[in-house]
Design a protein around this motif. Structure first.
Motif, PDB file in Angstrom:
ATOM      1  N   LEU A 518      26.430 -47.806   7.449  1.00 46.42           N
ATOM      2  CA  LEU A 518      25.563 -47.366   8.542  1.00 46.42           C
ATOM      3  C   LEU A 518      25.505 -48.426   9.632  1.00 46.42           C
ATOM      4  O   LEU A 518      25.639 -48.124  10.837  1.00 46.42           O
ATOM      5  CB  LEU A 518      24.161 -47.097   7.998  1.00 46.42           C
ATOM      6  CG  LEU A 518      23.085 -46.730   9.026  1.00 46.42           C
ATOM      7  CD1 LEU A 518      23.189 -45.246   9.377  1.00 46.42           C
ATOM      8  CD2 LEU A 518      21.687 -47.058   8.492  1.00 46.42           C
ATOM      9  N   HIS A 522      27.243 -47.841  13.638  1.00 45.72           N
ATOM     10  CA  HIS A 522      26.359 -47.544  14.762  1.00 45.72           C
ATOM     11  C   HIS A 522      26.091 -48.811  15.573  1.00 45.72           C
ATOM     12  O   HIS A 522      25.397 -49.714  15.113  1.00 45.72           O
ATOM     13  CB  HIS A 522      25.051 -46.943  14.258  1.00 45.72           C
ATOM     14  CG  HIS A 522      25.240 -45.621  13.579  1.00 45.72           C
ATOM     15  ND1 HIS A 522      25.484 -44.446  14.271  1.00 45.72           N
ATOM     16  CD2 HIS A 522      25.250 -45.298  12.260  1.00 45.72           C
ATOM     17  CE1 HIS A 522      25.618 -43.456  13.407  1.00 45.72           C
ATOM     18  NE2 HIS A 522      25.493 -43.943  12.187  1.00 45.72           N
ATOM     19  N   LYS A 559      18.532 -45.340  17.885  1.00 47.24           N
ATOM     20  CA  LYS A 559      18.160 -44.841  16.571  1.00 47.24           C
ATOM     21  C   LYS A 559      16.685 -45.141  16.334  1.00 47.24           C
ATOM     22  O   LYS A 559      16.174 -46.194  16.740  1.00 47.24           O
ATOM     23  CB  LYS A 559      19.001 -45.499  15.460  1.00 47.24           C
ATOM     24  CG  LYS A 559      20.499 -45.219  15.573  1.00 47.24           C
ATOM     25  CD  LYS A 559      20.837 -43.798  15.229  1.00 47.24           C
ATOM     26  CE  LYS A 559      22.338 -43.554  15.223  1.00 47.24           C
ATOM     27  NZ  LYS A 559      22.935 -43.567  16.574  1.00 47.24           N
ATOM     28  N   TYR A 583      15.737 -34.134  16.936  1.00 49.11           N
ATOM     29  CA  TYR A 583      16.049 -35.292  16.103  1.00 49.11           C
ATOM     30  C   TYR A 583      16.432 -34.844  14.696  1.00 49.11           C
ATOM     31  O   TYR A 583      15.899 -33.870  14.162  1.00 49.11           O
ATOM     32  CB  TYR A 583      14.849 -36.236  16.032  1.00 49.11           C
ATOM     33  CG  TYR A 583      14.579 -36.957  17.337  1.00 49.11           C
ATOM     34  CD1 TYR A 583      14.992 -38.265  17.516  1.00 49.11           C
ATOM     35  CD2 TYR A 583      13.927 -36.315  18.388  1.00 49.11           C
ATOM     36  CE1 TYR A 583      14.755 -38.936  18.714  1.00 49.11           C
ATOM     37  CE2 TYR A 583      13.686 -36.966  19.587  1.00 49.11           C
ATOM     38  CZ  TYR A 583      14.106 -38.286  19.741  1.00 49.11           C
ATOM     39  OH  TYR A 583      13.883 -38.934  20.922  1.00 49.11           O
ATOM     40  N   ARG A 584      17.375 -35.601  14.100  1.00 54.13           N
ATOM     41  CA  ARG A 584      17.796 -35.351  12.726  1.00 54.13           C
ATOM     42  C   ARG A 584      17.725 -36.648  11.929  1.00 54.13           C
ATOM     43  O   ARG A 584      18.012 -37.729  12.458  1.00 54.13           O
ATOM     44  CB  ARG A 584      19.234 -34.816  12.664  1.00 54.13           C
ATOM     45  CG  ARG A 584      19.406 -33.386  13.125  1.00 54.13           C
ATOM     46  CD  ARG A 584      20.847 -32.924  12.900  1.00 54.13           C
ATOM     47  NE  ARG A 584      21.065 -31.542  13.314  1.00 54.13           N
ATOM     48  CZ  ARG A 584      20.835 -30.488  12.540  1.00 54.13           C
ATOM     49  NH1 ARG A 584      20.410 -30.666  11.301  1.00 54.13           N
ATOM     50  NH2 ARG A 584      21.057 -29.267  12.997  1.00 54.13           N
ATOM     51  N   GLU A 585      17.349 -36.511  10.672  1.00 57.19           N
ATOM     52  CA  GLU A 585      17.378 -37.668   9.776  1.00 57.19           C
ATOM     53  C   GLU A 585      18.816 -37.907   9.333  1.00 57.19           C
ATOM     54  O   GLU A 585      19.465 -37.012   8.789  1.00 57.19           O
ATOM     55  CB  GLU A 585      16.486 -37.411   8.562  1.00 57.19           C
ATOM     56  CG  GLU A 585      16.375 -38.615   7.631  1.00 57.19           C
ATOM     57  CD  GLU A 585      15.415 -38.350   6.476  1.00 57.19           C
ATOM     58  OE1 GLU A 585      14.243 -38.749   6.595  1.00 57.19           O
ATOM     59  OE2 GLU A 585      15.845 -37.711   5.490  1.00 57.19           O
ATOM     60  N   ILE A 586      19.303 -39.140   9.550  1.00 61.09           N
ATOM     61  CA  ILE A 586      20.692 -39.444   9.177  1.00 61.09           C
ATOM     62  C   ILE A 586      20.789 -40.424   8.018  1.00 61.09           C
ATOM     63  O   ILE A 586      21.874 -40.634   7.478  1.00 61.09           O
ATOM     64  CB  ILE A 586      21.494 -39.989  10.383  1.00 61.09           C
ATOM     65  CG1 ILE A 586      20.911 -41.325  10.864  1.00 61.09           C
ATOM     66  CG2 ILE A 586      21.542 -38.957  11.505  1.00 61.09           C
ATOM     67  CD1 ILE A 586      21.807 -42.055  11.854  1.00 61.09           C
ATOM     68  N   PHE A 587      19.657 -41.023   7.631  1.00 65.82           N
ATOM     69  CA  PHE A 587      19.692 -41.969   6.509  1.00 65.82           C
ATOM     70  C   PHE A 587      18.304 -42.053   5.913  1.00 65.82           C
ATOM     71  O   PHE A 587      17.309 -42.097   6.638  1.00 65.82           O
ATOM     72  CB  PHE A 587      20.144 -43.363   6.979  1.00 65.82           C
ATOM     73  CG  PHE A 587      20.554 -44.293   5.866  1.00 65.82           C
ATOM     74  CD1 PHE A 587      21.839 -44.283   5.361  1.00 65.82           C
ATOM     75  CD2 PHE A 587      19.644 -45.193   5.315  1.00 65.82           C
ATOM     76  CE1 PHE A 587      22.234 -45.133   4.333  1.00 65.82           C
ATOM     77  CE2 PHE A 587      20.011 -46.053   4.300  1.00 65.82           C
ATOM     78  CZ  PHE A 587      21.313 -46.018   3.793  1.00 65.82           C
ATOM     79  N   ARG A 604      16.293 -29.746  11.856  1.00 68.17           N
ATOM     80  CA  ARG A 604      16.067 -30.322  13.179  1.00 68.17           C
ATOM     81  C   ARG A 604      14.563 -30.526  13.402  1.00 68.17           C
ATOM     82  O   ARG A 604      13.743 -29.733  12.964  1.00 68.17           O
ATOM     83  CB  ARG A 604      16.639 -29.382  14.236  1.00 68.17           C
ATOM     84  CG  ARG A 604      18.073 -28.975  13.941  1.00 68.17           C
ATOM     85  CD  ARG A 604      18.511 -27.800  14.808  1.00 68.17           C
ATOM     86  NE  ARG A 604      18.946 -28.240  16.125  1.00 68.17           N
ATOM     87  CZ  ARG A 604      19.089 -27.423  17.167  1.00 68.17           C
ATOM     88  NH1 ARG A 604      18.788 -26.140  17.046  1.00 68.17           N
ATOM     89  NH2 ARG A 604      19.499 -27.890  18.325  1.00 68.17           N
ATOM     90  N   GLN A 629      13.869 -44.954   6.676  1.00 69.40           N
ATOM     91  CA  GLN A 629      14.468 -43.720   7.180  1.00 69.40           C
ATOM     92  C   GLN A 629      14.960 -43.931   8.607  1.00 69.40           C
ATOM     93  O   GLN A 629      14.363 -44.685   9.370  1.00 69.40           O
ATOM     94  CB  GLN A 629      13.442 -42.583   7.148  1.00 69.40           C
ATOM     95  CG  GLN A 629      12.965 -42.232   5.737  1.00 69.40           C
ATOM     96  CD  GLN A 629      11.670 -41.436   5.736  1.00 69.40           C
ATOM     97  OE1 GLN A 629      10.608 -42.011   5.466  1.00 69.40           O
ATOM     98  NE2 GLN A 629      11.742 -40.137   6.018  1.00 69.40           N
ATOM     99  N   ASP A 632      18.144 -39.763  14.396  1.00 70.52           N
ATOM    100  CA  ASP A 632      19.022 -39.821  15.560  1.00 70.52           C
ATOM    101  C   ASP A 632      18.743 -38.632  16.456  1.00 70.52           C
ATOM    102  O   ASP A 632      18.428 -37.531  15.971  1.00 70.52           O
ATOM    103  CB  ASP A 632      20.488 -39.811  15.100  1.00 70.52           C
ATOM    104  CG  ASP A 632      21.462 -40.182  16.197  1.00 70.52           C
ATOM    105  OD1 ASP A 632      21.022 -40.693  17.241  1.00 70.52           O
ATOM    106  OD2 ASP A 632      22.665 -39.949  16.012  1.00 70.52           O
ATOM    107  N   GLU A 634      19.943 -35.643  18.609  1.00 68.89           N
ATOM    108  CA  GLU A 634      21.162 -34.850  18.695  1.00 68.89           C
ATOM    109  C   GLU A 634      21.849 -35.096  20.021  1.00 68.89           C
ATOM    110  O   GLU A 634      21.206 -35.242  21.060  1.00 68.89           O
ATOM    111  CB  GLU A 634      20.835 -33.362  18.549  1.00 68.89           C
ATOM    112  CG  GLU A 634      20.615 -32.933  17.125  1.00 68.89           C
ATOM    113  CD  GLU A 634      20.623 -31.417  16.982  1.00 68.89           C
ATOM    114  OE1 GLU A 634      20.702 -30.716  18.018  1.00 68.89           O
ATOM    115  OE2 GLU A 634      20.544 -30.941  15.843  1.00 68.89           O
TER     116      GLU A 634
END
Length: 641
Positions: A518, A522, A559, A583-587, A604, A629, A632, A634
């Protein structure tokens, strides 16, 4: 080498400006003969002691080389691989000393130097070229700290029982064996660099290499110097940088070493109040002596030039720059003529060292392990700084570990320990360390420091590593902590690799590798580490929930990082966000694949157009227990143009 060049070498050496003194000092194979040069300004006579004369020195007499303490001897009777010492005469007596510039030494407990020469050719041109083009402040730097003797070892049995003792020689991997195991492991884990604890020759295993006798000699515990070059070459070919701990702060008192080299203080400071490092039982160098400056800076340059080391972590800088590092009572204090307590010679030595290193290559990593509050450690010398480009943030380390040892519901009272590091973040270029010093001598391992039960300890370890990875600054983690060793560092054994058979440990290793991925993927997490615009608090003072949130940014991308330091789940929790959108959770460190409770945020999350705290938008999310957490925004092509 011509006599003219030797005269120039001699001049620069005595001026304290010969930064490649190893090229003429010590033992050098020159065709059919070996030339020896040593510095012993108080000696009345010097001889070469070796097997040819039963270490008596007979018939192998040095001649003075100038009038400032250099001695020279040439002989066709010595060859590569032969052991030797210097027999130094003074005040009617004599003693035997190892070569301070020796390139190779006998395996301890033997102490002789060995004539060494190799013609190894590095094949890491691609790495070196890439390094030269890099901007170290913007590169991802995630360091795996390794003690070479205890990372991985052989099982000792009757077939390989050691000649010295069962805990060391028979168990040690060679440099080549380490390469076979370490390189693929570091690749798998996604670290950008390996940092080796000192590899210079040292007599006592449990000094971990920090009490040195051979400043130009890779320790023979693991094989010949060429083996170390092959290890570094392999790491570079795999795209992995190499940092080495370097110790100019002090040296050990062993009889064969630098102490009283010619019967008088030569390498150590002549004032015993300054020379003695009482807590370590070692001696401080005489930093103001020109020949000592040439010695120490040449040693650093030797590793950078001849071994392609990518950087040095300078140990115990505080002890080098403070005359009263150990003197806390008024009667013990030492002062300069102007009343100051700065070790001026130590400061100037470090400035010269850093200037020499960066003149050689501006892309090197010169890191200060400094516990002082001295300013401008990582500022250039020409602006009044000490000249390093990175400093270990020991304040960050202590605050985080102190906080996470605290009971969950007592944390509200020490919430500032999570935020204070940002108050001084941009004063220096900081690296965030979780090093060997924090997991030894009864301090417990990282996992075992955490409050709570076993699940909570592992959850918080993931949380800590998430903060370390995403707060501004490069980072370092000591070996074994990536798999959650419960036992603190066993400096006589190896990492507890058998723990990977258990889910919590295996999943922490997986988590650490994913966290490195990660971080590297990024640019928000590394490009603007040292630019204030790269960080912004979103939620900073919520001590009631022990929740923090911040933005990491690089140019137009960012982020959202969220941290929950309590074992509660918070649903529909408001997090301010800097821009409207989806926004989306990516980790999420709480995913079940990391042995978490799997409180995750699918789908979303639309921002609400309403001022909240210091932003004009917010999102509602589920905050996982003891978790880290990342969200990101979109991609919006029009917005990012």
């Amino acid at each position: 080498m011509s006599a003219e060049w030797l005269e120039m070498d001699k001049y620069l050496f005595h001026q304290g400006t010969h930064y490649n003194a190893y090229q003429f000092m010590g033992a050098h194979v020159l065709g059919d003969e070996v030339r020896f040069i040593t510095w012993a300004p108080n000696a009345t006579h010097v001889q070469l002691a070796c097997e040819h004369n039963d270490y008596s020195g007979e018939d192998m007499d040095f001649e003075p080389f100038g009038d400032q303490g250099l001695w020279i001897f040439k002989t066709p009777n010595m060859k590569k691989g032969e052991a030797y010492k210097y027999k130094i005469y003074f005040q009617g007596t004599s003693h035997l000393k190892s070569d301070p510039y020796g390139f190779y030494h006998e395996r301890r407990p033997a102490t002789a130097s060995i004539v060494h020469h190799d013609d190894f050719t590095f094949t890491d041109d691609g790495w070196m070229s890439k390094r030269g083009r890099s901007n170290v402040y913007q590169e991802p730097i995630s360091i795996y700290e390794v003690h070479l003797g205890t990372w991985m070892r052989h099982t000792v049995d009757s077939a390989n029982y050691g000649t010295v003792d069962e805990l060391t020689d028979a168990a040690h991997f060679s440099y080549d064996e380490i390469a076979e195991a370490l390189v693929p492991y570091v690749e798998k884990m996604g670290y950008t660099h390996v940092e080796f604890m000192p590899l210079t020759e040292h007599p006592f295993d449990l000094s971990w290499g920090y009490q040195v006798t051979g400043y130009f000699s890779p320790t023979s515990r693991f094989g010949e110097p060429t083996g170390l070059k092959r290890l570094i070459n392999r790491l570079h070919e795999a795209g992995i940088g190499v940092i080495m701990d370097f110790v100019p702060a002090h040296f050990c008192k062993d009889a064969h070493g630098l102490r009283m080299f010619d019967g008088m203080p030569v390498y150590e400071h002549p004032d015993p109040r300054i020379a003695e490092k009482r807590q370590w039982g070692t001696l401080t160098f005489d930093y103001g002596r020109p020949e000592v400056q040439s010695f120490l800076i040449s040693s650093a340059m030797y590793w950078l030039r001849e071994f392609h080391i990518d950087g040095l972590r300078i140990d115990a800088v505080h002890s080098m720059i403070d005359l009263n590092f150990e003197n806390h009572e008024a009667q013990d204090k030492i002062y300069n003529e102007d009343g100051s307590e700065t070790n001026i010679a130590g400061v100037e030595l470090l400035k010269k060292l850093n200037k020499a290193a960066f003149l050689y290559d501006e892309a090197l990593l010169m890191m200060a392990e400094d516990s002082s509050d001295e300013a401008k450690i990582t500022h250039p010398v020409h602006t009044g700084g000490l000249g390093f480009n990175f400093k270990w943030d020991l304040g960050w380390m202590h605050d985080r570990l102190d906080y996470m040892e605290q009971d969950f519901y007592g944390r509200a009272n020490i919430h500032n320990k999570l935020t204070f590091s940002m108050a001084y973040k941009y004063n220096e270029n900081y690296l965030l360390p979780l090093s060997h010093d924090e997991v030894v001598h009864g301090k417990k391992s990282i996992v075992d420091k955490m409050a709570g039960d076993q699940w909570q300890k592992f959850a918080q370890t993931r949380l800590l590593y998430g903060n370390q990875t995403t707060e501004p600054g490069k980072q370092l983690l000591f070996m074994g902590q990536e798999i959650g060793m419960f036992h603190e560092w066993k400096d006589k054994g190896q990492v507890d690799w058998h723990l990977l058979e258990y889910p919590y440990h295996h999943s922490l290793q997986k988590y650490t590798a994913d966290l490195n991925a990660l971080y590297r993927a990024h640019p928000e997490f590394h490009k603007w580490d040292y630019v204030p615009e790269g960080f912004r608090w979103l939620l900073v003072d919520d001590n009631a929930h022990s929740v923090l949130s911040y933005v990491r940014r690089y140019k137009e991308t960012f982020k959202i990082c969220i941290f929950n330091y309590r074992p509660e789940v918070y649903h529909d929790f408001k997090i301010p966000v800097p821009e409207p959108g989806v926004y989306r959770e990516i980790f999420n460190s709480d995913e079940d694949r990391y042995s978490g409770s799997h409180v995750i945020n699918d789908g979303r999350h639309f921002s609400m157009d309403e001022h909240y705290i210091r932003e004009d938008q917010y999102i509602k999310v589920s905050i996982a227990p003891l978790a880290f957490q990342v969200f990101d925004l979109e991609d919006d092509t029009d917005r990012r143009k």
